[in-house]
Design a protein around this motif. Structure first.
Motif, PDB file in Angstrom:
ATOM      1  N   ASP A 178     -31.029  45.476  -8.441  1.00  0.00           N
ATOM      2  CA  ASP A 178     -32.001  44.733  -7.645  1.00  0.00           C
ATOM      3  C   ASP A 178     -31.326  44.369  -6.311  1.00  0.00           C
ATOM      4  O   ASP A 178     -30.186  44.768  -6.050  1.00  0.00           O
ATOM      5  CB  ASP A 178     -32.510  43.501  -8.410  1.00  0.00           C
ATOM      6  CG  ASP A 178     -33.956  43.164  -8.023  1.00  0.00           C
ATOM      7  OD1 ASP A 178     -34.497  43.779  -7.078  1.00  0.00           O
ATOM      8  OD2 ASP A 178     -34.559  42.284  -8.665  1.00  0.00           O
ATOM      9  N   HIS A 220     -32.866  46.900  -3.274  1.00  0.00           N
ATOM     10  CA  HIS A 220     -33.441  46.757  -1.937  1.00  0.00           C
ATOM     11  C   HIS A 220     -32.193  46.615  -1.061  1.00  0.00           C
ATOM     12  O   HIS A 220     -31.737  45.496  -0.804  1.00  0.00           O
ATOM     13  CB  HIS A 220     -34.334  45.522  -1.863  1.00  0.00           C
ATOM     14  CG  HIS A 220     -35.256  45.396  -3.038  1.00  0.00           C
ATOM     15  ND1 HIS A 220     -36.437  46.098  -3.120  1.00  0.00           N
ATOM     16  CD2 HIS A 220     -35.152  44.705  -4.207  1.00  0.00           C
ATOM     17  CE1 HIS A 220     -37.031  45.824  -4.275  1.00  0.00           C
ATOM     18  NE2 HIS A 220     -36.263  44.991  -4.961  1.00  0.00           N
ATOM     19  N   HIS A 278     -32.444  50.751  -9.161  1.00  0.00           N
ATOM     20  CA  HIS A 278     -33.368  49.837  -8.473  1.00  0.00           C
ATOM     21  C   HIS A 278     -32.615  48.876  -7.564  1.00  0.00           C
ATOM     22  O   HIS A 278     -31.822  48.055  -8.027  1.00  0.00           O
ATOM     23  CB  HIS A 278     -34.202  49.027  -9.479  1.00  0.00           C
ATOM     24  CG  HIS A 278     -35.125  48.062  -8.810  1.00  0.00           C
ATOM     25  ND1 HIS A 278     -36.251  48.471  -8.122  1.00  0.00           N
ATOM     26  CD2 HIS A 278     -35.098  46.712  -8.671  1.00  0.00           C
ATOM     27  CE1 HIS A 278     -36.861  47.422  -7.605  1.00  0.00           C
ATOM     28  NE2 HIS A 278     -36.174  46.338  -7.920  1.00  0.00           N
ATOM     29  N   HIS A 306     -37.397  46.317 -14.116  1.00  0.00           N
ATOM     30  CA  HIS A 306     -37.423  45.069 -14.902  1.00  0.00           C
ATOM     31  C   HIS A 306     -37.972  45.247 -16.323  1.00  0.00           C
ATOM     32  O   HIS A 306     -37.217  45.206 -17.260  1.00  0.00           O
ATOM     33  CB  HIS A 306     -38.147  43.940 -14.156  1.00  0.00           C
ATOM     34  CG  HIS A 306     -37.553  43.654 -12.819  1.00  0.00           C
ATOM     35  ND1 HIS A 306     -36.232  43.307 -12.664  1.00  0.00           N
ATOM     36  CD2 HIS A 306     -38.074  43.722 -11.557  1.00  0.00           C
ATOM     37  CE1 HIS A 306     -35.963  43.141 -11.384  1.00  0.00           C
ATOM     38  NE2 HIS A 306     -37.062  43.389 -10.688  1.00  0.00           N
ATOM     39  N   HIS A 346     -42.261  47.411  -9.425  1.00  0.00           N
ATOM     40  CA  HIS A 346     -41.749  46.306 -10.251  1.00  0.00           C
ATOM     41  C   HIS A 346     -42.783  46.087 -11.347  1.00  0.00           C
ATOM     42  O   HIS A 346     -43.973  45.980 -11.053  1.00  0.00           O
ATOM     43  CB  HIS A 346     -41.663  45.003  -9.438  1.00  0.00           C
ATOM     44  CG  HIS A 346     -40.644  45.023  -8.338  1.00  0.00           C
ATOM     45  ND1 HIS A 346     -40.973  45.038  -7.006  1.00  0.00           N
ATOM     46  CD2 HIS A 346     -39.290  44.997  -8.384  1.00  0.00           C
ATOM     47  CE1 HIS A 346     -39.865  45.015  -6.276  1.00  0.00           C
ATOM     48  NE2 HIS A 346     -38.830  45.002  -7.083  1.00  0.00           N
TER      49      HIS A 346
HETATM   50 ZN   LIG Z   1     -36.682  44.541  -6.967  1.00  0.00          ZN
END
Ligand SMILES: [Zn+2]
Length: 442
Positions: A306, A71, A69, A255, A218
């Motif tokens: 993340d 970005h 995960h 998460h 998420h």
């Molecule tokens: Zn994220």
């Protein structure tokens, strides 16, 4: 003697196969981008000849790490705003910065920097959710990494669409363009149950099924999210998604911090993959996911960094180390998350989470040659009694020497082969200058 393209030897070959075999004085034979044999060096030398050899004396070879995960393009917002409450951080800093700066060019340049950072910390595969995802896919392909690239879906207008139908159309364009690529897997990435309506989530699930691509979301990241979904729909987030038919083994849920025991059982039953993003959760004070409970319930667990704006680096070695220690302290039990379990989460389980378990995640005959070679001849790695222990508790990214993805050498002796490293850094410096100047003006 069977001719192959490349032979790698190493003091230790950590296969992460079903038997978790560790081969001392091992070697890997690679042909046509794939591992054809992994065994003791003497055995490989007897049966295979190669034009190119990588000498891993004093080194360990392990499967490329998987970041389930991130970005990636947010590396350009690294350190822009820290030490703030989540709502202020997001609404007053990150969203305005994205609104002002995001463009295909920004995302392409930023993703190249993210790929460089990830390769240098031993990551060979990552899962992304963001905007202008086609630019992200192109940049990743140019560097040569493997990735699941998710087209971001929300219900509100942004620079890439007015509403969910626009974002779904973007996702379908991405899928059509990349569905047959050997490195890039297109994906549909719903932001969350609070930013996507039940109707949007159902449509996303339908399209993902129609095209056979993974879904991302998420899920239960903060206590606020749980309260919000409860007040809107009368259910906690996991139950809400399950009622919509959204949970499946095709879903990567990032998460999963705020879970009740019944929700853990539900995630295990639906075989939904969970991306554990401990450093982001710690930094944003979101909470600590019940990892030992999820492990016991048989949830498919892996690690995610993340985005770099909330971490602030893209480094799975440090996620492993942090997670293994935090869960011990939280549980009052030093066996709560072992080094071996952490390495499994970062390799084979990560690949399985992304639906790439047959392609990557372990060094085995028939799998793609996604391999990392790290230097063991370092003060903090000597002496060596247990290779798993060193990987989780002692190794850092500067030990990573060589990285292969799909049989291609992307990094050799810490130098990027696949692209011009100086150019990637220069573009990052230039974007940083523009963002800093605009911030001081406002
Ligand atoms: Zn994220």
């Amino acid at each position: 003697m069977q001719p192959v393209d490349l032979i790698i030897n190493a003091d230790y070959v950590l296969t992460m196969d079903q038997g978790l075999s560790v081969i001392q004085q091992g070697a890997i034979a690679i042909k046509d981008k794939k591992v054809v044999a992994v065994s003791e060096f003497d055995e490989i030398a007897k049966n295979y000849s190669a034009a190119k050899m990588i000498n891993g004396q004093g080194k360990v070879a392990f499967p490329g790490l998987v970041n389930t995960h991130t970005h990636a393009a947010m590396v350009y917002f690294r350190g822009l705003a820290d030490d703030l409450p989540l709502k202020v951080w997001l609404e007053e800093h990150i969203w305005p910065a994205e609104g002002r700066w995001l463009s295909p060019e920004f995302v392409g340049d930023a993703v190249e920097l993210a790929c460089l950072e990830m390769i240098k910390s031993g990551i060979t595969t990552y899962a992304d959710m963001y905007f202008f995802s086609d630019s992200g896919a192109r940049a990743t392909k140019k560097i040569g990494m493997r990735a699941v690239i998710g087209a971001g879906i929300v219900d509100f207008p942004t620079m890439t669409g007015k509403n969910a139908d626009d974002y779904l159309a973007n996702a379908e364009r991405l899928i059509m363009e990349w569905k047959d690529d050997e490195l890039i897997t297109p994906s549909i990435a719903d932001h969350s149950a609070y930013a996507c309506s039940p109707e949007t989530l159902k449509k996303s699930k339908e399209r993902a099924e129609k095209h056979g691509v993974p879904l991302q979301i998420h899920l239960s990241e903060t206590g606020w999210e749980v309260g919000e979904i409860l007040s809107r729909y009368g259910k906690r987030p996991v139950a809400h998604l399950d009622a919509l038919g959204f949970l499946s083994e095709n879903l990567i849920a990032a998460h999963c911090v705020w879970l009740e025991p019944g929700e853990i059982e539900m995630l295990a039953k639906r075989k939904t993959a969970v991306s554990h993003c401990i450093e982001s959760n710690l930094k944003l004070a979101s909470g600590i996911a019940p990892v030992p409970q999820m492990l016991r319930a048989g949830v498919c667990l892996s690690f995610g960094t993340d985005g770099a704006a909330s971490n602030n680096d893209l480094n799975i070695l440090s996620e492993m180390s942090t997670a293994a220690k935090v869960h011990k302290a939280m549980a009052g039990d030093p066996t709560a998350l072992s080094a071996k379990q952490a390495v499994l989460m970062a390799t084979r389980w990560g690949a399985e989470a992304l639906g790439l378990g047959r392609i990557t995640g372990s060094i085995e005959e028939g799998k793609a040659a996604d391999i990392v070679i790290a230097d063991l001849n370092r003060p903090h790695l000597i002496p060596l009694y247990d290779i798993y222990s060193h990987m989780v508790y002692s190794m850092n990214s500067s030990d990573i020497a060589t990285v292969l993805v799909n049989g291609e050498v992307l990094l050799e002796d810490r130098k990027l082969i696949a692209a011009d490293e100086a150019d990637i850094l220069a573009r990052a410096v230039e974007w940083g200058r523009k963002i800093r100047e605009a911030n001081t003006r406002t």
